[in-house]
Design a protein around this motif. Structure first.
Motif, PDB file in Angstrom:
ATOM      1  N   SER A 156      -0.401   3.912   6.906  1.00  0.00           N
ATOM      2  CA  SER A 156      -0.482   4.913   5.832  1.00  0.00           C
ATOM      3  C   SER A 156      -0.593   6.329   6.394  1.00  0.00           C
ATOM      4  N   ASN A 183       0.820  -1.212   0.000  1.00  0.00           N
ATOM      5  CA  ASN A 183       0.000   0.000   0.000  1.00  0.00           C
ATOM      6  C   ASN A 183       0.854   1.263   0.000  1.00  0.00           C
ATOM      7  N   ILE A 184       1.965   1.237   0.703  1.00  0.00           N
ATOM      8  CA  ILE A 184       2.824   2.418   0.762  1.00  0.00           C
ATOM      9  C   ILE A 184       3.466   2.696  -0.591  1.00  0.00           C
TER      10      ILE A 184
END
Length: 440
Positions: free
Chosen positions: A394, A146-147
């Motif tokens: 996040s 996700n990063i």
């Protein structure tokens, strides 16, 4: 492994042990550490990024290898427990003699119960440790994906190409596993299997590209909050299509999800209509993928979860890439030039894209391995906690501003998914079955 063996050497062999450590430390300082530092500095990444990627990939391969070894040893262990000689050992060997009870009442010795109880405790501790490792890598790989997925989309906002590359990385990874023998190739497949795979792969493509579009428009945390509403669509479409009739507690459990997602959407700082619709369409795509996978692939039980996901990735790539060229192919060259200006070095962008593709497949692979080891309830709870970990990570990395009401809505939505998993499990235990197929 070698270092652990040398660590167990007696004191009489301490010179050998100390010389071994001296050689390994010298080799690390002279060769390994400078290579890591140069690779990380060229890519504009912290020095820990390169070894963590290697460690995660190596751990995923080792998980598959250890799983195959344990599966191969089960028949031998069962034969030994039954008193049958090892087929690979001495063919003339006889079963191990059993001690007879002097009273003639049985053949178990006095310490068999103690040994069985201790073996049970060891098996429980080993299973818990293995489960903790699988969950740890599942969460870690999902956070990394996700990063770096968001980092790429921040400088190269073309989700169709990035989603295609991620499917390509997963397809190449599965081909490497099949060719190396680490993952057994499913046989036979045939034409019926691929025809049955077309529907689930299509919905998987819709779910993946919609999520990637949502990531490109809004914050990662907001996308995951909206994706937490997937149980709502699962309950709704399962009832409308006549797949399953859920009890009343399940319907009530989705109300907090709807309320929490609505509150989070209204108070989101980075709200974007395309980002919201992308996350919602992604939920619909993955729900239809699960429904039609159960219907069309129920005759192919010899294909395990990891192999099935590999073939879905390959077919999804064939679906997605031609459409990606049509949708945004004319903008890729100019977008690539702007992306190179926005990053410190070209290798930084290349490594970000590579990490997003590799870890996209690795976290899906770990999720399938976790699902093979645990119950659906434990998996649902773990998936809920995974969203919490990804949202927190996040927010810490990208420093997205969060309003108090937005945080409250996110918490309510995630708590609703936990209630949903509890309610569905209680409904399954109470005897609720899938609705029988309607006959025309």
């Amino acid at each position: 492994m070698i270092s652990s063996v040398h660590a167990l050497l007696p004191p009489s062999l301490s010179p050998l042990r100390s010389s071994y450590h001296y050689r390994t430390e010298t080799h690390h300082l002279r060769h390994v550490a400078p290579m890591r530092f140069r690779a990380a500095s060229i890519c504009g990444l912290p020095s820990e990024t390169v070894p963590s990627l290697c460690f995660s990939v190596r751990q995923s391969v080792l998980q598959i290898g250890l799983k195959r070894i344990s599966a191969g040893l089960r028949p031998v262990a069962a034969a030994a427990a039954a008193g049958v000689p090892d087929p690979d050992g001495d063919p003339n060997a006889s079963p191990a003699p059993q001690s007879q009870d002097p009273t003639g009442g049985g053949s178990e010795d006095a310490g068999s119960y103690d040994r069985s109880s201790s073996d049970g405790v060891k098996k429980k501790s080993n299973s818990r440790l293995n489960l903790a490792i699988v969950f740890g890598f599942w969460y870690f790989q999902n956070v990394v994906f996700n990063i770096y997925n968001k980092k790429v989309l921040n400088v190269f906002p073309y989700p169709w190409l990035l989603a295609s590359f991620q499917l390509l990385a997963g397809s190449l990874w599965m081909c490497a596993l099949w060719l190396s023998g680490l993952q057994p190739f499913p046989r036979p497949l045939g034409r019926r299997f691929f025809l049955a795979l077309l529907g689930p792969a299509l919905f998987h493509t819709v779910g993946h590209i919609s999520a990637c579009v949502s990531f490109s428009k809004v914050a990662v945390s907001f996308t995951h909050v909206i994706k937490a509403s997937e149980p709502v669509f699962s309950v709704l479409f399962s009832a409308l299509l006549g797949v399953r009739l859920y009890p009343l507690p399940v319907w009530l459990s989705v109300l907090p999800i709807v309320a929490g997602c609505s509150l989070a959407a209204v108070t989101e700082v980075s709200f974007d209509a395309q980002g919201l619709w992308g996350a919602l369409i992604s939920n619909v795509g993955f729900v239809f993928r699960n429904i039609y996978s159960k219907k069309s692939l129920q005759d192919f039980t010899h294909v395990n979860g990891l192999n099935l996901y590999g073939w879905i990735s390959i077919v999804s790539l064939l679906y997605l890439f031609p459409v990606a060229i049509f949708v945004e192919g004319s903008q890729w060259v100019e977008g690539f030039r702007r992306a190179l200006v926005a990053v410190p070095t070209p290798w930084t962008l290349y490594v970000w894209v590579l990490l997003s593709g590799i870890f996209y497949h690795l976290y899906n692979q770990s999720s399938y391995q976790a699902l093979d080891e645990i119950s659906p309830l434990t998996f649902s709870v773990g998936n809920t906690m995974k969203r919490v970990v990804v949202i927190v990570a996040s927010v810490l990395v990208f420093r997205n501003p969060i309003r108090p009401l937005n945080a409250l809505g996110s918490a309510i939505a995630i708590f609703g998914t936990f209630l949903y998993s509890q309610a569905t499990t209680m409904g399954s235990k109470s005897g609720k079955k899938d609705i029988p197929e309607r006959k025309s």
